[in-house]
Motif scaffolding. Structure first.
Motif, mmCIF file in Angstrom:
data_model
loop_
_atom_site.group_PDB
_atom_site.id
_atom_site.type_symbol
_atom_site.label_atom_id
_atom_site.label_comp_id
_atom_site.label_asym_id
_atom_site.label_seq_id
_atom_site.Cartn_x
_atom_site.Cartn_y
_atom_site.Cartn_z
ATOM 1 N N PHE A 177 32.259 -44.081 0.303
ATOM 2 C CA PHE A 177 31.156 -44.138 1.254
ATOM 3 C C PHE A 177 30.114 -45.098 0.723
ATOM 4 O O PHE A 177 29.823 -45.115 -0.470
ATOM 5 C CB PHE A 177 30.526 -42.750 1.446
ATOM 6 C CG PHE A 177 31.453 -41.774 2.100
ATOM 7 C CD1 PHE A 177 31.565 -41.728 3.479
ATOM 8 C CD2 PHE A 177 32.212 -40.896 1.340
ATOM 9 C CE1 PHE A 177 32.414 -40.827 4.091
ATOM 10 C CE2 PHE A 177 33.062 -40.001 1.945
ATOM 11 C CZ PHE A 177 33.170 -39.963 3.329
ATOM 12 N N ARG A 178 29.542 -45.875 1.620
ATOM 13 C CA ARG A 178 28.438 -46.764 1.286
ATOM 14 C C ARG A 178 27.197 -46.258 1.981
ATOM 15 O O ARG A 178 27.188 -46.138 3.211
ATOM 16 C CB ARG A 178 28.737 -48.173 1.804
ATOM 17 C CG ARG A 178 28.971 -49.157 0.733
ATOM 18 C CD ARG A 178 29.188 -50.544 1.225
ATOM 19 N NE ARG A 178 28.572 -50.840 2.511
ATOM 20 C CZ ARG A 178 28.815 -51.920 3.208
ATOM 21 N NH1 ARG A 178 29.658 -52.807 2.753
ATOM 22 N NH2 ARG A 178 28.221 -52.136 4.340
ATOM 23 N N PRO A 179 26.147 -45.957 1.237
ATOM 24 C CA PRO A 179 24.920 -45.509 1.893
ATOM 25 C C PRO A 179 24.391 -46.569 2.850
ATOM 26 O O PRO A 179 24.523 -47.764 2.613
ATOM 27 C CB PRO A 179 23.950 -45.287 0.723
ATOM 28 C CG PRO A 179 24.824 -45.078 -0.463
ATOM 29 C CD PRO A 179 26.035 -45.938 -0.222
ATOM 30 N N ILE A 180 23.785 -46.084 3.943
ATOM 31 C CA ILE A 180 23.152 -46.994 4.899
ATOM 32 C C ILE A 180 21.664 -47.149 4.586
ATOM 33 O O ILE A 180 20.989 -47.982 5.174
ATOM 34 C CB ILE A 180 23.330 -46.513 6.352
ATOM 35 C CG1 ILE A 180 22.675 -45.153 6.575
ATOM 36 C CG2 ILE A 180 24.811 -46.500 6.715
ATOM 37 C CD1 ILE A 180 22.560 -44.742 8.030
ATOM 38 N N GLY A 181 21.181 -46.343 3.664
ATOM 39 C CA GLY A 181 19.775 -46.397 3.296
ATOM 40 C C GLY A 181 19.446 -45.310 2.303
ATOM 41 O O GLY A 181 20.326 -44.714 1.681
ATOM 42 N N VAL A 182 18.153 -45.043 2.197
ATOM 43 C CA VAL A 182 17.645 -44.045 1.264
ATOM 44 C C VAL A 182 16.520 -43.289 1.958
ATOM 45 O O VAL A 182 15.886 -43.826 2.866
ATOM 46 C CB VAL A 182 17.153 -44.729 -0.041
ATOM 47 C CG1 VAL A 182 15.977 -45.641 0.218
ATOM 48 C CG2 VAL A 182 16.842 -43.731 -1.123
ATOM 49 N N VAL A 183 16.310 -42.042 1.552
ATOM 50 C CA VAL A 183 15.211 -41.272 2.128
ATOM 51 C C VAL A 183 14.134 -41.066 1.069
ATOM 52 O O VAL A 183 14.438 -40.805 -0.103
ATOM 53 C CB VAL A 183 15.694 -39.918 2.708
ATOM 54 C CG1 VAL A 183 16.262 -39.011 1.647
ATOM 55 C CG2 VAL A 183 14.593 -39.233 3.495
ATOM 56 N N HIS A 184 12.897 -41.240 1.480
ATOM 57 C CA HIS A 184 11.754 -40.984 0.596
ATOM 58 C C HIS A 184 11.080 -39.701 1.059
ATOM 59 O O HIS A 184 10.768 -39.557 2.244
ATOM 60 C CB HIS A 184 10.772 -42.154 0.628
ATOM 61 C CG HIS A 184 11.350 -43.394 0.045
ATOM 62 N ND1 HIS A 184 11.564 -43.548 -1.308
ATOM 63 C CD2 HIS A 184 11.789 -44.527 0.629
ATOM 64 C CE1 HIS A 184 12.103 -44.728 -1.525
ATOM 65 N NE2 HIS A 184 12.250 -45.347 -0.365
ATOM 66 N N THR A 185 10.901 -38.780 0.120
ATOM 67 C CA THR A 185 10.270 -37.488 0.397
ATOM 68 C C THR A 185 9.298 -37.173 -0.732
ATOM 69 O O THR A 185 9.331 -37.825 -1.784
ATOM 70 C CB THR A 185 11.314 -36.356 0.497
ATOM 71 O OG1 THR A 185 11.813 -36.061 -0.805
ATOM 72 C CG2 THR A 185 12.456 -36.709 1.457
ATOM 73 N N PRO A 186 8.476 -36.145 -0.567
ATOM 74 C CA PRO A 186 7.565 -35.758 -1.650
ATOM 75 C C PRO A 186 8.231 -34.905 -2.727
ATOM 76 O O PRO A 186 7.557 -34.461 -3.654
ATOM 77 C CB PRO A 186 6.476 -34.976 -0.919
ATOM 78 C CG PRO A 186 7.128 -34.446 0.300
ATOM 79 C CD PRO A 186 8.174 -35.449 0.681
ATOM 80 N N PHE A 187 9.538 -34.678 -2.644
ATOM 81 C CA PHE A 187 10.204 -33.739 -3.544
ATOM 82 C C PHE A 187 10.946 -34.466 -4.663
ATOM 83 O O PHE A 187 11.910 -35.192 -4.403
ATOM 84 C CB PHE A 187 11.173 -32.854 -2.759
ATOM 85 C CG PHE A 187 10.563 -32.282 -1.517
ATOM 86 C CD1 PHE A 187 9.443 -31.463 -1.581
ATOM 87 C CD2 PHE A 187 11.079 -32.586 -0.270
ATOM 88 C CE1 PHE A 187 8.862 -30.952 -0.430
ATOM 89 C CE2 PHE A 187 10.516 -32.070 0.884
ATOM 90 C CZ PHE A 187 9.406 -31.255 0.805
#
Length: 129
Positions: free
Chosen positions: A10-20
């Motif tokens: 699998f190739r990520p399509i992006g990344v998520v930014h969170t406060p955790f």
């Protein structure tokens, strides 16, 4: 018939930014209006969100890349009967709501996140109603 399924990459399509920053800070399940984050898509995938609008529910498929992959039981149950990120293949799904989309379609602001900061995003799916 083989007992081992085929292997996939699998190739990520992006990344998520969170406060955790660690799992102790993250909610056990997404959905809370207070928990906000942003998916940042790789530029080559921005056409994939044409038609997505604020207010839309969205399933974020992501990888709990820091989860323990050797766990088969969680909270007294087998991991396949739970939504625990600790599992052999830590692929997770969180239903979020879109708050806003940047003009260049690279940033999707969400409410209801439960992922750790900088978790890889594999896919986005609008749920069927």
């Amino acid at each position: 018939m083989s007992t081992h399924p085929r292997t996939f990459e699998f190739r990520p399509i992006g990344v998520v930014h969170t406060p955790f920053d660690d799992s102790d800070e993250a909610p056990r399940q997404g959905g809370s209006e207070a928990d906000r984050g942003t998916v940042v898509l790789a530029e080559e995938y921005t056409a994939g969100i044409v038609g997505l609008e604020p207010g839309t529910e969205l399933d974020v498929i992501w990888v709990a890349d820091r989860a323990d992959r050797d766990v088969l039981e969680a909270r007294g149950r087998g991991v396949f009967t739970t939504r625990s990120p600790a599992r052999p293949n830590p692929i997770c799904v969180t239903r979020c709501t879109v708050r806003a989309i940047s003009d260049d379609r690279r940033r999707i602001d969400l409410v209801g996140v439960d992922m750790l900061d900088e978790s890889p995003v594999l896919d986005l799916k609008a749920p069927i109603h």
